[in-house]
Write an enzyme that holds these catalytic residues in place. Sequence first.
Site, PDB file in Angstrom:
ATOM      1  N   SER A 153       5.522  -9.916   0.452  1.00 39.13           N
ATOM      2  CA  SER A 153       6.081  -8.977  -0.531  1.00 39.13           C
ATOM      3  C   SER A 153       7.597  -9.154  -0.600  1.00 39.13           C
ATOM      4  O   SER A 153       8.203  -9.796   0.266  1.00 39.13           O
ATOM      5  CB  SER A 153       5.746  -7.536  -0.129  1.00 39.13           C
ATOM      6  OG  SER A 153       6.508  -7.165   1.017  1.00 39.13           O
ATOM      7  N   ASP A 210       3.508 -11.357  -3.291  1.00 39.49           N
ATOM      8  CA  ASP A 210       2.789 -10.120  -3.619  1.00 39.49           C
ATOM      9  C   ASP A 210       3.697  -9.200  -4.450  1.00 39.49           C
ATOM     10  O   ASP A 210       4.844  -8.946  -4.060  1.00 39.49           O
ATOM     11  CB  ASP A 210       2.406  -9.437  -2.287  1.00 39.49           C
ATOM     12  CG  ASP A 210       1.479  -8.254  -2.449  1.00 39.49           C
ATOM     13  OD1 ASP A 210       0.711  -8.232  -3.425  1.00 39.49           O
ATOM     14  OD2 ASP A 210       1.506  -7.366  -1.572  1.00 39.49           O
ATOM     15  N   HIS A 250      -2.606   1.978  -3.326  1.00 39.71           N
ATOM     16  CA  HIS A 250      -1.962   1.445  -2.127  1.00 39.71           C
ATOM     17  C   HIS A 250      -1.787   2.519  -1.056  1.00 39.71           C
ATOM     18  O   HIS A 250      -1.727   3.697  -1.374  1.00 39.71           O
ATOM     19  CB  HIS A 250      -0.588   0.853  -2.488  1.00 39.71           C
ATOM     20  CG  HIS A 250      -0.679  -0.389  -3.325  1.00 39.71           C
ATOM     21  ND1 HIS A 250      -0.341  -0.425  -4.645  1.00 39.71           N
ATOM     22  CD2 HIS A 250      -1.082  -1.640  -3.005  1.00 39.71           C
ATOM     23  CE1 HIS A 250      -0.534  -1.647  -5.115  1.00 39.71           C
ATOM     24  NE2 HIS A 250      -0.985  -2.406  -4.143  1.00 39.71           N
ATOM     25  N   GLY A 251      -1.677   2.071   0.178  1.00 40.41           N
ATOM     26  CA  GLY A 251      -1.316   2.981   1.259  1.00 40.41           C
ATOM     27  C   GLY A 251      -2.509   3.604   1.969  1.00 40.41           C
ATOM     28  O   GLY A 251      -3.665   3.226   1.739  1.00 40.41           O
ATOM     29  N   SER A 307      -7.501  -1.424   1.532  1.00 40.55           N
ATOM     30  CA  SER A 307      -7.671  -1.085   2.947  1.00 40.55           C
ATOM     31  C   SER A 307      -8.719   0.008   3.107  1.00 40.55           C
ATOM     32  O   SER A 307      -8.894   0.855   2.231  1.00 40.55           O
ATOM     33  CB  SER A 307      -6.335  -0.616   3.540  1.00 40.55           C
ATOM     34  OG  SER A 307      -5.543  -1.731   3.887  1.00 40.55           O
ATOM     35  N   ASN A 315      -6.970  -7.423  -1.418  1.00 45.61           N
ATOM     36  CA  ASN A 315      -5.682  -7.242  -0.725  1.00 45.61           C
ATOM     37  C   ASN A 315      -5.749  -6.162   0.349  1.00 45.61           C
ATOM     38  O   ASN A 315      -6.132  -5.021   0.062  1.00 45.61           O
ATOM     39  CB  ASN A 315      -4.609  -6.821  -1.733  1.00 45.61           C
ATOM     40  CG  ASN A 315      -4.196  -7.936  -2.661  1.00 45.61           C
ATOM     41  OD1 ASN A 315      -4.832  -8.988  -2.719  1.00 45.61           O
ATOM     42  ND2 ASN A 315      -3.113  -7.724  -3.382  1.00 45.61           N
TER      43      ASN A 315
HETATM   44  P1  13P Z   1      -3.485  -1.506   0.942  1.00 46.05           P
HETATM   45  O1  13P Z   1      -2.319  -0.585   0.970  1.00 46.05           O
HETATM   46  O2  13P Z   1      -4.747  -0.791   0.607  1.00 46.05           O
HETATM   47  O3  13P Z   1      -3.624  -2.299   2.204  1.00 46.05           O
HETATM   48  O4  13P Z   1      -3.244  -2.562  -0.259  1.00 46.05           O
HETATM   49  C1  13P Z   1      -2.427  -3.679  -0.066  1.00 46.05           C
HETATM   50  C2  13P Z   1      -2.105  -4.381  -1.336  1.00 46.05           C
HETATM   51  O5  13P Z   1      -2.668  -4.157  -2.389  1.00 46.05           O
HETATM   52  C3  13P Z   1      -1.037  -5.394  -1.267  1.00 46.05           C
HETATM   53  O6  13P Z   1      -0.757  -5.935  -2.519  1.00 46.05           O
HETATM   54  O1  G3H Z   2       1.296  -3.437  -2.030  1.00 49.53           O
HETATM   55  C1  G3H Z   2       2.187  -3.479  -1.199  1.00 49.53           C
HETATM   56  C2  G3H Z   2       1.961  -4.114   0.114  1.00 49.53           C
HETATM   57  O2  G3H Z   2       1.251  -3.261   0.974  1.00 49.53           O
HETATM   58  C3  G3H Z   2       3.256  -4.577   0.697  1.00 49.53           C
HETATM   59  O3  G3H Z   2       3.992  -3.510   1.171  1.00 49.53           O
HETATM   60  O4  G3H Z   2       6.093  -3.749  -0.122  1.00 49.53           O
HETATM   61  O5  G3H Z   2       6.026  -2.396   1.984  1.00 49.53           O
HETATM   62  O6  G3H Z   2       5.876  -4.901   2.062  1.00 49.53           O
HETATM   63  P1  G3H Z   2       5.605  -3.645   1.267  1.00 49.53           P
HETATM   64 ZN    ZN Z   3      -0.949  -4.476  -4.093  1.00 47.45          ZN
END
Ligand code: 13P
Ligand code: G3H
Ligand code: ZN
Length: 316
Positions: A48, A81, A179-180, A213, A253
């Site tokens: 990322s 990413d 996400h998260g 996740s 992901n």
């Molecule tokens: P999670 O936060 O569900 O692990 O998703 C990660 C993601 O989509 C990274 O691009």
């Molecule tokens: O979708 C985001 C990923 O979980 C990466 O997270 O931007 O904190 O590295 P980050």
């Molecule tokens: Zn993502």
Amino acid sequence: MIVTTKKLFEAAYGKFAIGAYNINNLEQTMGLFQGNIDSQAPFIIQISKGARAYTHKTMLEGLIRSAEEIFPEAIFAVHLDHGDEQTCYDCIESGFYSSVMIDASHEPFEKNIAITRRVVEAAHAKGIVVEAELGMLGGVEEHVSVDEADAKLTDPDQAAEFVERTGCDSLAVAIGTSHGAYKFSGTQALRFDVLEEIQKRLPGFPLVMHGSSSVPQEEVERINAAGGRLIGAKGVDANQFKRAAQLGVTKINIDTDGRLVWTRVHREYFRDHPDNIDLRKPGKIFMQEYARFIAAKNEKLGSAGQLETVRKLLGG
Ligand code: 13P
Ligand code: G3H
Ligand code: ZN
């Protein structure tokens, strides 16, 4: 061996999904390679913008090149990413990334198309493939905050037009994930009805699921028992990955679950060893636990045991 995600998707389409895992440091990198070799799986390394800024973008490249030497069997893609346009160009120029994601999903449809099209042209000129995004996930992405209430699922008709007009190689779709560690304010459910409609309009085209996740409750409980405070954390049911794969999802992901492993290992270690100041002790446990986590996740994705199939497809 670094390959494009396109090659991996050719092997996976309709059968299994490739795990796309984020890295930020040495311990994640080692655990990631070990877990994929242990489970004989091809994989995607995700970097990322935040990860590139954490130490230095060159540091991550160095870590991956070293891991490649330590694990010569590994077959993987190196993927940016959630890139913005400038970061995509930087990665394309670097010659290291085999795949970039342009995420202009927060822009209006026409602007998303225009930005994505420019990145596709620059990337394809160098043999690099592009993932784009249409629709909005809930939760927090870099620089983009979208309330779950406002999250916009991908419109299947728009998806077909978007792919046609941008020439992107894969499409991240919003089908209910976010996400998260706090997904689904109500019931945990992926919108397979929307996914089916997208696949009907884009047969054979690789789709991507972000925010996937699982946030295992056992992991959350162990973290909280060791001093954490993750209240109401919830994720995607990993038993649904294979159904998603049959409907055209080739890349899934996962980042948050790895962070939970890191948090659990370190919280428990320091709780149980209050006198320890050797960072290598929990670091070593984390690498082993992360490898086990990756191997188990690959079983759910169906990518475990697919390394030789992919190697043959690549002509090796
Ligand atoms: P999670 O936060 O569900 O692990 O998703 C990660 C993601 O989509 C990274 O691009
Ligand atoms: O979708 C985001 C990923 O979980 C990466 O997270 O931007 O904190 O590295 P980050
Ligand atoms: Zn993502």
